[in-house]
Design an enzyme around this catalytic site. Structure first.
Site, mmCIF file in Angstrom:
data_model
loop_
_atom_site.group_PDB
_atom_site.id
_atom_site.type_symbol
_atom_site.label_atom_id
_atom_site.label_comp_id
_atom_site.label_asym_id
_atom_site.label_seq_id
_atom_site.Cartn_x
_atom_site.Cartn_y
_atom_site.Cartn_z
ATOM 1 N N CYS A 1 -6.326 2.089 5.659
ATOM 2 C CA CYS A 1 -6.995 0.834 5.998
ATOM 3 C C CYS A 1 -6.456 0.343 7.349
ATOM 4 C CB CYS A 1 -6.728 -0.195 4.897
ATOM 5 S SG CYS A 1 -5.021 -0.818 4.902
ATOM 6 N N GLU B 1 0.953 3.904 1.884
ATOM 7 C CA GLU B 1 1.457 4.297 3.200
ATOM 8 C C GLU B 1 2.614 3.416 3.650
ATOM 9 O OE1 GLU B 1 -3.149 4.636 3.585
ATOM 10 O OE2 GLU B 1 -1.716 3.516 2.385
ATOM 11 N N HIS C 1 0.856 -1.186 0.000
ATOM 12 C CA HIS C 1 0.000 0.000 0.000
ATOM 13 C C HIS C 1 0.894 1.238 0.000
ATOM 14 C CE1 HIS C 1 -4.029 -1.721 1.619
ATOM 15 N NE2 HIS C 1 -3.396 -2.627 0.884
#
Length: 162
Positions: A92, A64, A62
């Site tokens: 998330c 991040e 992801h």
């Protein structure tokens, strides 16, 4: 939900979110869900990331997590205490956990994620009493962040329908 910011704070948040949006656009061109992230320390971008799950064939890639991994390597520490994260989509659960564990000071995000958001939409992991509680500011360039996601998924649905 747009936070109350003074003009200087608003300009700063938008500046970094525009950088994250550029990364999200690059991810979309690569066939990835368009999410981009930048990590800032002392007013300078120290790392960035974009979704690479399709390219890497790995659920952990992801935006991040990519940015956090690069920042840790660059700073030589897993503690990112004086760093702020700007990301186009609400983190998330996995990314919220990584943010907590990296001790990131503040998270700025653009669009809410009603299906998997873990700092406002579905649950707020930052409020569950973990050993670190990042501050959160949402709604930065919200419309632009939402639009890139809408266009991407509309294109996906159109291609599936063919």
């Amino acid at each position: 939900m747009k936070e109350k910011r003074n003009e200087h704070e608003e300009q700063k948040a938008e500046k970094y979110m525009k950088k994250a949006l550029a990364l999200a656009k690059k991810a979309a061109k690569e066939g990835e869900v368009p999410v981009g992230a930048v990590l800032v320390k002392n007013g300078k971008i120290i790392s960035s990331g974009r979704n690479k799950r399709e390219k890497k064939k790995n659920a952990l890639h992801h935006a991040e997590v990519e940015a956090i991994k690069k920042a840790c390597k660059k700073l030589g520490s897993w503690r990112l205490l004086d760093c702020d994260l700007y990301v186009t989509l609400e983190p998330c659960p996995m990314c919220a956990g990584a943010i907590i564990n990296a001790r990131i000071r503040k998270v700025f995000f653009g669009a809410l994620d009603p299906k998997a958001g873990a700092v406002r939409s579905k649950v707020n992991l930052f409020d569950l009493g973990f050993n670190h509680k990042p501050q959160v500011d949402s709604g930065i360039l919200k419309e632009e962040c939402e639009e890139i996601l809408k266009k991407f998924f509309k294109k996906i649905r159109k291609n599936i329908a063919k």
